[in-house]
Motif scaffolding. Sequence first.
Motif, PDB file in Angstrom:
ATOM      1  N   TYR A   6      -6.884   1.101  24.572  1.00 17.57           N
ATOM      2  CA  TYR A   6      -7.820   1.922  25.238  1.00 17.57           C
ATOM      3  C   TYR A   6      -7.078   3.385  25.832  1.00 17.57           C
ATOM      4  CZ  TYR A   6     -10.252  -2.678  25.632  1.00 17.57           C
ATOM      5  OH  TYR A   6     -10.891  -3.728  25.119  1.00 17.57           O
ATOM      6  N   PHE A   7      -7.763   4.193  25.395  1.00 10.59           N
ATOM      7  CA  PHE A   7      -7.485   5.672  25.737  1.00 10.59           C
ATOM      8  C   PHE A   7      -6.132   6.167  25.551  1.00 10.59           C
ATOM      9  CE2 PHE A   7     -11.361   3.877  28.011  1.00 10.59           C
ATOM     10  CZ  PHE A   7     -12.120   5.104  27.523  1.00 10.59           C
ATOM     11  N   PRO A   8      -5.670   5.910  24.276  1.00  8.32           N
ATOM     12  CA  PRO A   8      -4.232   6.349  24.492  1.00  8.32           C
ATOM     13  C   PRO A   8      -3.961   7.694  24.465  1.00  8.32           C
ATOM     14  CG  PRO A   8      -5.128   5.783  22.148  1.00  8.32           C
ATOM     15  CD  PRO A   8      -6.114   5.319  23.364  1.00  8.32           C
ATOM     16  N   ASP A   9      -2.941   8.170  24.653  1.00 10.72           N
ATOM     17  CA  ASP A   9      -2.704   9.780  24.681  1.00 10.72           C
ATOM     18  C   ASP A   9      -3.242  10.382  23.190  1.00 10.72           C
ATOM     19  OD1 ASP A   9      -1.803  12.312  24.774  1.00 10.72           O
ATOM     20  OD2 ASP A   9       0.041  11.725  25.997  1.00 10.72           O
ATOM     21  N   PRO A  10      -4.056  11.378  23.314  1.00 13.69           N
ATOM     22  CA  PRO A  10      -4.750  11.850  22.456  1.00 13.69           C
ATOM     23  C   PRO A  10      -4.036  12.991  21.561  1.00 13.69           C
ATOM     24  CG  PRO A  10      -5.561  12.848  24.287  1.00 13.69           C
ATOM     25  CD  PRO A  10      -4.949  11.833  24.739  1.00 13.69           C
ATOM     26  N   TRP A  11      -2.804  13.530  22.375  1.00 15.76           N
ATOM     27  CA  TRP A  11      -1.858  14.402  21.833  1.00 15.76           C
ATOM     28  C   TRP A  11      -2.737  15.497  21.111  1.00 15.76           C
ATOM     29  CZ3 TRP A  11       3.029  14.437  23.316  1.00 15.76           C
ATOM     30  CH2 TRP A  11       3.708  13.127  23.919  1.00 15.76           C
ATOM     31  N   ALA A  26     -10.642   2.485  22.147  1.00 14.19           N
ATOM     32  CA  ALA A  26     -11.654   3.447  22.578  1.00 14.19           C
ATOM     33  C   ALA A  26     -10.609   4.608  22.945  1.00 14.19           C
ATOM     34  CB  ALA A  26     -12.033   2.675  23.927  1.00 14.19           C
ATOM     35  N   THR A  27     -11.442   5.578  22.881  1.00 16.40           N
ATOM     36  CA  THR A  27     -10.993   7.062  23.170  1.00 16.40           C
ATOM     37  C   THR A  27     -12.155   8.030  23.561  1.00 16.40           C
ATOM     38  OG1 THR A  27      -9.838   8.946  22.355  1.00 16.40           O
ATOM     39  CG2 THR A  27     -11.099   7.776  20.961  1.00 16.40           C
ATOM     40  N   ASP A  28     -11.830   8.998  24.386  1.00 12.65           N
ATOM     41  CA  ASP A  28     -13.054  10.108  24.928  1.00 12.65           C
ATOM     42  C   ASP A  28     -12.532  11.289  24.176  1.00 12.65           C
ATOM     43  OD1 ASP A  28     -10.585  10.679  26.600  1.00 12.65           O
ATOM     44  OD2 ASP A  28     -11.879  11.248  28.068  1.00 12.65           O
ATOM     45  N   TRP A  29     -11.467  11.431  23.320  1.00 14.90           N
ATOM     46  CA  TRP A  29     -11.101  12.533  22.446  1.00 14.90           C
ATOM     47  C   TRP A  29     -11.696  12.669  21.300  1.00 14.90           C
ATOM     48  CZ3 TRP A  29      -9.496  16.735  24.900  1.00 14.90           C
ATOM     49  CH2 TRP A  29      -9.004  17.784  24.000  1.00 14.90           C
ATOM     50  N   GLU A  30     -12.789  13.373  21.087  1.00 13.85           N
ATOM     51  CA  GLU A  30     -13.473  13.081  19.685  1.00 13.85           C
ATOM     52  C   GLU A  30     -12.724  13.375  18.230  1.00 13.85           C
ATOM     53  OE1 GLU A  30     -17.435  12.288  17.626  1.00 13.85           O
ATOM     54  OE2 GLU A  30     -16.805  12.131  19.872  1.00 13.85           O
ATOM     55  N   PRO A  31     -11.881  14.176  18.325  1.00 10.84           N
ATOM     56  CA  PRO A  31     -10.977  14.537  17.159  1.00 10.84           C
ATOM     57  C   PRO A  31     -10.231  13.201  16.790  1.00 10.84           C
ATOM     58  CG  PRO A  31     -11.123  16.436  18.306  1.00 10.84           C
ATOM     59  CD  PRO A  31     -11.780  15.409  19.252  1.00 10.84           C
ATOM     60  N   TYR A  32      -9.732  12.652  17.892  1.00 12.93           N
ATOM     61  CA  TYR A  32      -8.867  11.139  17.816  1.00 12.93           C
ATOM     62  C   TYR A  32      -9.758  10.095  17.298  1.00 12.93           C
ATOM     63  CZ  TYR A  32      -4.723   8.260  18.983  1.00 12.93           C
ATOM     64  OH  TYR A  32      -3.816   7.619  18.814  1.00 12.93           O
ATOM     65  N   ALA A  33     -10.885  10.285  17.944  1.00  7.76           N
ATOM     66  CA  ALA A  33     -11.801   9.171  17.516  1.00  7.76           C
ATOM     67  C   ALA A  33     -12.076   9.151  16.025  1.00  7.76           C
ATOM     68  CB  ALA A  33     -12.974   9.171  18.153  1.00  7.76           C
ATOM     69  N   HIS A  41       0.226  15.885  16.597  1.00 10.44           N
ATOM     70  CA  HIS A  41      -0.710  14.736  16.064  1.00 10.44           C
ATOM     71  C   HIS A  41       0.076  13.557  15.502  1.00 10.44           C
ATOM     72  CE1 HIS A  41      -4.475  17.164  15.537  1.00 10.44           C
ATOM     73  NE2 HIS A  41      -4.270  16.993  16.602  1.00 10.44           N
ATOM     74  N   LYS A  42       1.413  13.936  15.220  1.00  8.73           N
ATOM     75  CA  LYS A  42       2.353  12.916  14.465  1.00  8.73           C
ATOM     76  C   LYS A  42       2.820  12.033  15.533  1.00  8.73           C
ATOM     77  CE  LYS A  42       6.236  16.198  15.461  1.00  8.73           C
ATOM     78  NZ  LYS A  42       7.343  16.941  14.618  1.00  8.73           N
ATOM     79  N   ARG A  43       2.435  12.244  16.873  1.00 12.89           N
ATOM     80  CA  ARG A  43       2.908  11.272  17.948  1.00 12.89           C
ATOM     81  C   ARG A  43       1.734  10.327  18.326  1.00 12.89           C
ATOM     82  NH1 ARG A  43       7.267  12.702  21.131  1.00 12.89           N
ATOM     83  NH2 ARG A  43       8.270  15.030  20.544  1.00 12.89           N
ATOM     84  N   ARG A  44       0.446  10.359  17.815  1.00 14.57           N
ATOM     85  CA  ARG A  44      -0.624   9.654  18.006  1.00 14.57           C
ATOM     86  C   ARG A  44      -0.346   8.237  17.636  1.00 14.57           C
ATOM     87  NH1 ARG A  44      -5.514  13.406  16.278  1.00 14.57           N
ATOM     88  NH2 ARG A  44      -5.843  14.707  18.151  1.00 14.57           N
ATOM     89  N   LEU A  45      -0.555   7.177  18.362  1.00 15.10           N
ATOM     90  CA  LEU A  45      -0.335   5.835  18.180  1.00 15.10           C
ATOM     91  C   LEU A  45      -1.023   5.351  16.867  1.00 15.10           C
ATOM     92  CD1 LEU A  45       1.054   3.217  18.890  1.00 15.10           C
ATOM     93  CD2 LEU A  45      -0.930   2.726  20.303  1.00 15.10           C
TER      94      LEU A  45
END
Length: 259
Positions: free
Chosen positions: A162-167, A199-206, A173-177
Amino acid sequence: MFPDGTGPSADPAGSHHERRIRSFQPRRSRVTSGQRAALRRLWPQWGFDIDGMRRIDLAELFADPGRPGTVEKSAERAGQREEERPVVLEIGFGMGEATAEMAAAEPETDLLAVDVHTPGQGNLLRLAEERGLTNVRVGNGDAIILLREMLAPECLSGLRVYFPDPWPKKRHHKRRLIQYEFLDLAAGPLRSGALVHCATDWEPYAEQMLDVFSGHPAYENTQLDGGFAPRPAIRPRTRFEEQGLEKGHKVRDLLFRRV
């Protein structure tokens, strides 16, 4: 902070494992006296360091003779539970309020909660003790090492991120889980039918999450339209989520099932 071994280690894996790009940054914030006391009191019983040096016996980790549905292990059934309880892994639980709420709502499910934030670890242990929760265990360290080195195949009934760091910066972006390689790794400990909830609140990451999950053969979307899922009632709203909503962010949930 805990030189006597009564609390989480600063770097549990040490030099045992390769240095690589990580999806998290340890946060340096003050540990309150209540959190410190909870760590000293409860860590030896309910916490463990992710050192990558052993395979975790989940039956032993969650053993509690006073809990319904738990039985003592015999030599013939080491590592097994006669009435096997589902174990769900949560990666990144913040201050632990939502985790404690979910644990209270699902007493029949064991929650393995992993984070690197010491104040949050102490706070979750404190909440578990206050609410009489016996189905929470706290792991300190890198979830990648846990998945790769310390969990048996097909031992998990679910995974929550839930809500991982969106970087948000492109160069990070290579750091995204949530990436294809992570899904490869998680597929091993997840049993067939296990539910993966992100779950995320960062649309590009979603959108990236949806693309990565949809393109991986080990997972299938629970939504017939192949899109995002409504927020399940089991996921409580957190303070972090409320802050995102106040900023106009749209929260996206993804519910995929291990094939």
